[in-house]
Design a protein around this motif. Structure first.
Motif, PDB file in Angstrom:
ATOM      1  N   ARG A  88       0.865  -1.193   0.000  1.00 51.81           N
ATOM      2  CA  ARG A  88       0.000   0.000   0.000  1.00 51.81           C
ATOM      3  C   ARG A  88       0.901   1.241   0.000  1.00 51.81           C
ATOM      4  O   ARG A  88       1.299   1.731   1.049  1.00 51.81           O
ATOM      5  CB  ARG A  88      -0.892   0.014   1.231  1.00 51.81           C
ATOM      6  N   ARG A 135       0.923  -1.172  -5.221  1.00 47.64           N
ATOM      7  CA  ARG A 135      -0.345  -0.564  -5.603  1.00 47.64           C
ATOM      8  C   ARG A 135      -0.144   0.947  -5.641  1.00 47.64           C
ATOM      9  O   ARG A 135       0.383   1.521  -4.683  1.00 47.64           O
ATOM     10  CB  ARG A 135      -1.425  -0.907  -4.587  1.00 47.64           C
ATOM     11  N   ASN A 139     -12.134  -5.985   0.809  1.00 46.26           N
ATOM     12  CA  ASN A 139     -12.612  -4.973   1.766  1.00 46.26           C
ATOM     13  C   ASN A 139     -13.536  -3.986   1.071  1.00 46.26           C
ATOM     14  O   ASN A 139     -14.658  -3.738   1.509  1.00 46.26           O
ATOM     15  CB  ASN A 139     -11.441  -4.186   2.366  1.00 46.26           C
ATOM     16  N   ARG A 147     -17.593   0.410   4.831  1.00 44.94           N
ATOM     17  CA  ARG A 147     -16.686  -0.453   5.590  1.00 44.94           C
ATOM     18  C   ARG A 147     -16.217   0.184   6.891  1.00 44.94           C
ATOM     19  O   ARG A 147     -15.777  -0.500   7.798  1.00 44.94           O
ATOM     20  CB  ARG A 147     -15.471  -0.852   4.735  1.00 44.94           C
TER      21      ARG A 147
HETATM   22  C1  PEP Z   1      -9.333  -3.886  -0.299  1.00 43.84           C
HETATM   23  O1  PEP Z   1     -10.110  -2.971  -0.568  1.00 43.84           O
HETATM   24  O2  PEP Z   1      -9.706  -5.061  -0.056  1.00 43.84           O
HETATM   25  C2  PEP Z   1      -7.886  -3.640  -0.215  1.00 43.84           C
HETATM   26  C3  PEP Z   1      -7.043  -4.632  -0.031  1.00 43.84           C
HETATM   27  O3  PEP Z   1      -7.467  -2.350  -0.263  1.00 43.84           O
HETATM   28  P1  PEP Z   1      -7.590  -1.363   0.970  1.00 43.84           P
HETATM   29  O4  PEP Z   1      -8.004  -2.144   2.165  1.00 43.84           O
HETATM   30  O5  PEP Z   1      -6.283  -0.703   1.160  1.00 43.84           O
HETATM   31  O6  PEP Z   1      -8.663  -0.423   0.510  1.00 43.84           O
END
Ligand code: PEP
Ligand code: MG
Length: 758
Positions: free
Chosen positions: A475, A511, A636, A647
């Protein structure tokens, strides 16, 4: 406060100020204090009891027998005095002896007196003594007198502290006497065990000076502080502590209501008029509100009380200039952090060696602060209702996120049992560490790729520690989150190069920045400066990067240069349509052409990939698949969009299950769409790091997982026990005719085969 009370308190405070400024010995000061209060309130008896070695001891009296001083002692919770200390409550009785808790002490000679009023002397929210007055005549005291007593009790707490009349040990012990051990329940956001002392992310202010030198100056300080606080509240919607939308709006509304409440300002000003400093006046009003609220048993009101406490603390912090968080002051001991909520950048400011756990009033499994904590290996318990009402700064805490509980002020026996479990858990961890060099292979001999998610320089060490197959999700925005300004290209290049160097032959999937949503950067705002209503679905990730091409261009250059002579893996987040991928790739290709022209060493190979997080992309996978080398499913975000469930909204934290047929069927469709294309599919969301969920993913034919480092050992162990054909058939069956509880069915399936999944 009525004007009479202001006058009475002011009068006493002026005289007390003289007493405190005198060079007398502490005991004779205290003797003078009871005389002054008695005279001013025209009271026949005035006594002060202080905590010593766990007992409330009569330290000074006017009106009771002097022989009783330092002789009369009562346990906390014994008699009226004990009751006041125990409950931190005011008592006002016309006939003391008629009260069921009255305990007669003959040595004091108090049988002549009928009426009784007492207030607690409070230090750091603990009662360290009691101030009381008594009269021969049976009468209830007037509000004016009680308020004056309460103000005087505050001054006494300063006198007592300055004169060392009470032991720090007694102050600390007062907490356990008053509320004893208590168990908290919540939602396990990051599993694990930890022990330490409670540290508030927004520390409570300790008030040093109670009596004002210059009342007008104090008044001005409060006016300025109120202005500043109101400004902060109006700006607060964009702060991490408050997240976005949903119930946070309600909290902010309550904050606003309190912040602009004239009654609150008025009471604070009156307390200043009575002779207190701004800090003491805020605390004085807060104490009074606390006492009143304690008598009302209503959970909704209790929640609002926490909001008011927060706000009063914020006002205190502004007025006293103690603005930093606990991170900026540094942690002195092993600590468990207490907060309503936190942002990922705020958590990263803490000293990792001392921060052992986090307990939040809110929080959800996939919010970024939780992801960061998971990466740091710090257990987190979330959704603990009334947390800030129960835990006090400095309380001992045992956090057991495995069982979704925590124990405040634990008794010795519990500490012992906890330590034993802690040791066992460390043993288990050591067992997983032994799997480091094992290549995860299913029972039928299929090699499964287990990679880790990372984002910080420190995370690199996890690669060797876990023996993972690479970094399946790096990340890159974490570097942006921990910087005060946009990281320069050189700094980005350095980090990416270091990561690739450390990873050696193992792949690292970088990413590109995923900023926005719950990852806000103060130095990168939306052009119009407006907050978005739905930031998770707003201007974030690739959408920002494509619009602010400069951002992506710099990152592309940094990645390409860092990968000189190596293989570079780049993936783009939040792609919804194939053209977004094309545009992003184009930015990289242009930078590559530039570097080629400059005769720079180029990467040996570049593999482009995409994160599948937006359901719409699944409809066009056949178009995208030929263009990409890999697809990483970010469960996620995908889950929040599939279920239309934010979320980071704590209210929805437990509502939807990753093991629901909807999600599993969706993933199966994605896997099928990529069949026949040369695309590696992986899951990099938090889902893959949980064993039961990982089992389901294996059943769907997903053979690459990128997970949090702590899960690598447990997931490797799981893989070794699973027969892929068998789980594949089971999952297929459940998806064709979903059982009422798929999670339960899968758990039972694993149990029958003796496969540990928790
Ligand atoms: C996700 O969205 O599952 C992901 C791995 O990216 P992040 O949690 O950093 O948004
Ligand atoms: Mg995501």
């Amino acid at each position: 406060m009525t004007s009479g009370a202001v006058e009475a308190a002011r009068n006493i405070l002026t005289r007390l100020h003289e007493v405190m400024a005198s060079r007398n010995h502490a005991q004779s000061k205290l003797n003078n204090v009871v005389e002054v209060i008695g005279e001013c309130l025209n009271s026949e008896v005035c006594s002060v009891y202080l905590l010593r070695e766990g007992m409330l001891e009569l330290y000074a009296t006017r009106g009771l027998a002097q022989e009783a001083v330092h002789v009369t002692r009562m346990a906390v919770a014994e008699g009226l005095v004990g009751m006041i200390a125990d409950r931190i409550e005011t008592l006002n009785l016309a006939e003391a002896a008629a009260h069921p808790d009255f305990s007669y002490r003959p040595e004091t000679g108090e049988d002549r007196f009928h009426s009784f009023a007492g207030v607690p002397i409070v230090r750091r929210e603990r009662a360290v003594g009691v101030l009381c007055v008594q009269h021969v005549e049976p009468r209830r005291y007037e509000e004016v007198e009680i308020e004056a007593l309460q103000t005087v009790a505050m001054v006494l707490s300063e006198l007592i502290t300055n004169a060392d009349l009470i032991d720090e040990e007694d102050v600390n012990a007062a907490g356990s006497l008053q509320s004893g051990p208590q168990q908290l329940r919540g939602l396990a956001l990051v599993k694990g065990l930890a022990s330490g002392v409670a540290v508030y992310h927004q520390p409570r202010v300790t008030i040093e000076h109670i009596v004002a030198e210059d009342t007008e100056a104090e008044r001005q300080r409060v006016i300025l502080a109120f202005d500043k606080m109101r400004e902060q509240i109006d700006r607060m919607s964009s702060q991490a502590e408050f997240g976005v939308g949903g119930e946070h709006e309600e909290v902010l509304e309550t904050y606003r209501m309190f912040a602009y409440d004239e009654g609150w300002t008025r009471r604070i000003n009156e307390a200043i008029d009575s002779g207190l400093t701004a800090e003491a006046a805020i605390e004085r009003v807060q104490q009074r509100t606390r006492m009143r609220m304690r008598q009302i048993d209503d959970p909704l009101l209790a929640d609002r009380m926490h909001d008011l406490e927060d706000l009063a603390n914020r006002l205190l912090r502004i007025v006293s200039g103690q603005l930093g968080t606990a991170a900026s002051m540094g942690l002195r001991n092993d600590a468990i952090l207490i907060a309503r909520n936190l942002g990922p950048a705020e958590l990263l400011e803490y000293d990792k060696r001392r921060l052992k756990g986090v307990i939040l009033e809110e929080g959800s499994l996939t919010s970024h602060v939780v992801i960061v904590a998971r990466a740091m290996g710090i257990p987190v318990l979330g959704r603990v209702r009334g947390l800030r009402g129960v835990v006090r700064e400095g309380d001992q805490l045992l956090l057991d996120a495995d069982q979704a509980t925590a124990m405040v002020r634990p008794p010795a026996g519990v500490v012992e049992a906890f330590e034993a479990r802690f040791a066992k858990s460390r043993e288990r961890q050591a067992g997983y560490a032994a799997l480091r060099d094992v290549h995860p292979t299913s029972r039928d001999g299929t090699r499964i790729q287990v990679m880790i998610n990372a984002g910080l320089r420190d995370d690199i060490a996890n690669l060797t520690m876990t023996g993972a197959d690479g970094i399946g999700l790096f990340r890159t925005e974490f570097q942006f989150l921990v910087s005060a300004t946009l990281p320069s290209r050189e700094r980005q290049t350095r980090l990416y190069r270091d990561v690739m160097e450390a990873a050696g032959d193992k792949p690292v999937k970088f990413r590109t920045v995923d900023i926005g949503g719950d990852k806000t950067l103060p130095y990168l705002r939306h052009d119009d400066g407006e907050g978005e209503e739905n930031p998770a679905m707003g201007w974030r990730a690739l959408r920002v990067a494509l619009e602010r091409e400069g951002l992506l261009k710099v990152q592309a250059r940094a990645l390409l240069e860092a990968a000189a002579g190596r293989t570079l893996h780049v993936m783009f987040p939040l792609v919804a349509e194939p053209w977004e991928f094309d545009q992003a790739k184009e930015v990289f290709e242009r930078q590559l052409a530039y570097l080629r022209k400059q005769k720079k060493t180029l990467p040996e190979a570049i593999h482009y990939g995409v994160m599948l997080e937006v359901p719409a992309l699944a409809e066009q996978l056949d178009i995208l698949a030929p263009k990409i080398s890999f697809l990483s499913i970010g469960t996620n975000d995908l889950t929040q969009f599939l279920f239309a469930a934010d979320r980071s909204n704590p209210k929805l934290a437990e509502r939807y299950d990753w093991l629901s047929p909807a999600i599993l069927r969706f993933l199966r469709r994605v896997v099928r769409s990529c069949e026949g294309h040369n695309v590696e599919i992986a899951v990099c969301g938090e889902m893959g790091g949980r064993r039961l969920e990982a089992l389901a993913l294996l059943g769907l034919g997903i053979h690459r997982l990128s997970i949090t480092p702590a899960s690598v050992g447990p997931v490797k162990e799981l893989i070794g026990k699973v027969d892929l054909a068998e789980i594949g058939a089971a999952v297929e069956g459940w998806l064709a005719a979903p059982p009422p509880d798929l999670r339960a069915a899968l758990t039972a399936w694993a149990a029958e085969r003796d496969i540990a999944v928790d």
